[in-house]
Write an enzyme that holds these catalytic residues in place. Sequence first.
Site, PDB file in Angstrom:
ATOM      1  N   GLU A   1       0.800  -1.224   0.000  1.00  0.00           N
ATOM      2  CA  GLU A   1       0.000   0.000   0.000  1.00  0.00           C
ATOM      3  C   GLU A   1       0.838   1.283   0.000  1.00  0.00           C
ATOM      4  OE1 GLU A   1      -3.114  -1.854   3.074  1.00  0.00           O
ATOM      5  OE2 GLU A   1      -3.737   0.068   2.253  1.00  0.00           O
TER       6      GLU A   1
ATOM      7  N   HIS B   1       7.448 -26.479   5.989  1.00  0.00           N
ATOM      8  CA  HIS B   1       6.712 -27.674   5.565  1.00  0.00           C
ATOM      9  C   HIS B   1       6.134 -27.511   4.169  1.00  0.00           C
ATOM     10  CE1 HIS B   1       7.148 -29.359   9.588  1.00  0.00           C
ATOM     11  NE2 HIS B   1       7.055 -28.098   9.969  1.00  0.00           N
TER      12      HIS B   1
ATOM     13  N   LYS C   1     -13.978  -0.133  -3.733  1.00  0.00           N
ATOM     14  CA  LYS C   1     -15.063   0.086  -2.764  1.00  0.00           C
ATOM     15  C   LYS C   1     -16.217   0.837  -3.425  1.00  0.00           C
ATOM     16  CE  LYS C   1     -12.470  -0.027   1.576  1.00  0.00           C
ATOM     17  NZ  LYS C   1     -11.949   0.697   2.730  1.00  0.00           N
TER      18      LYS C   1
HETATM   19  O1  PA5 Z   1      -5.080   0.818   4.216  1.00  0.00           O
HETATM   20  C1  PA5 Z   1      -6.215   0.885   3.730  1.00  0.00           C
HETATM   21  O2  PA5 Z   1      -6.667   1.929   3.258  1.00  0.00           O
HETATM   22  C2  PA5 Z   1      -7.090  -0.351   3.707  1.00  0.00           C
HETATM   23  O3  PA5 Z   1      -6.362  -1.496   3.989  1.00  0.00           O
HETATM   24  C3  PA5 Z   1      -8.244  -0.171   4.695  1.00  0.00           C
HETATM   25  O4  PA5 Z   1      -7.779  -0.188   6.011  1.00  0.00           O
HETATM   26  C4  PA5 Z   1      -9.297  -1.266   4.466  1.00  0.00           C
HETATM   27  O5  PA5 Z   1      -9.832  -1.156   3.177  1.00  0.00           O
HETATM   28  C5  PA5 Z   1     -10.428  -1.195   5.472  1.00  0.00           C
HETATM   29  O6  PA5 Z   1     -10.937   0.092   5.584  1.00  0.00           O
HETATM   30  P1  PA5 Z   1     -11.160   0.696   7.048  1.00  0.00           P
HETATM   31  O7  PA5 Z   1      -9.816   0.679   7.689  1.00  0.00           O
HETATM   32  O8  PA5 Z   1     -11.663   2.080   6.819  1.00  0.00           O
HETATM   33  O9  PA5 Z   1     -12.153  -0.188   7.711  1.00  0.00           O
END
Ligand code: PA5
Length: 358
Positions: free
Chosen positions: A243, A259, A353
Amino acid sequence: MGNTILDSIEEMKAIDCSDMLSVIEGFSGQCREAVRLGRTVVLGDLEEIGSKVSSILILGMGGSGVSGDIAKSYLENELRVPLLVNKSYGVPGYVNENTLVFAVSYSGDTEETLSGFDEAVKRNCKVVSITTGGKLAERANDLGFQVVKIPAGIQPRSALGYLFLPLLVVLSRMGFVSEKQKEIEETISLMQSIKEIYGANIPVNENIAKGLALRLYNKLPVIYGFSGLSDVVAFRWKCQFNENSKIPSFWHVLPELNHNETVSWECLEEITKNFTLILLRDKDEPLGIKKRFDVTHELIEHKFSGVETVWAEGKSKLARMFSLIYLGDFVSYYLALLYGVDPSPVERIKVLKDKLAE
Ligand code: PA5
């Protein structure tokens, strides 16, 4: 090329448009505030139900869900009831009115977490939410459930202190685990001193995090942790590379990887020679794990472009876990800048999303 960028705060800031650096460097302050939020949330009837709870379930996805993984790895040996993390829709079949549920979502609008929340409510569970707001806070407030309201405006994965520490403090206040004040204090001081050595002001030739990011440039990181301490850290590093740095990365855990995955580094040599293996180790790791790290290293090191061994710092388990997590945050951040990408936006997650919500 890269070292000039990492030694120039101006050039770094030009890429880091949303100033993730300030959030990473301010992590110890975030942790202090997070502890305060966990301590001050009014628990009400939750104070009395501790002995009736037969299981704990943490709902959360991505950057929020990892707080549940950390809780599981950190507390598993101490807890007398099972703690599971749910990273999908709904809740598992065993969940009933004796399950204490935590719904952790930075935005409060993540559909899987909301679906788990709704199902937990149907099954008469007590639910504590940790969120900045969104539908989750609305639904929890309507039902009179506890909400730890955390500050908005940063990336969920940069809000790990806010997402994890209230969970830990509430579990301790409810009597599921011992008082963690000393461990938390040590962890926060360690984060403060680590920032002084990995921070952006420290030049490449003295900065372990920048050095590691430079060696990882144009390589695919494969991260190995070990069960019970650096397992969740390996996963966190992988997600931070995905990310923040926008690169693929893979992770696995000892002893399980011995394993299966240990056999895999045989074919595809032309590809894997561009992979770097990162071993997340601890001076107090169990002897069996130590041997496994050493033997695995010896067996497969020649298949990689290099092997990086990183050692946890600190005394308590919490501090040692966070010393590794924090290093990964810095490395993935610096690596993003080397690739010229802004570490903050996660455009594809947003598009996904939006499309799913249509
Ligand atoms: O880092 C991110 O933006 C994502 O991994 C979010 O954390 C994930 O999509 C979940 O969203 P939220 O943290 O708002 O529940």
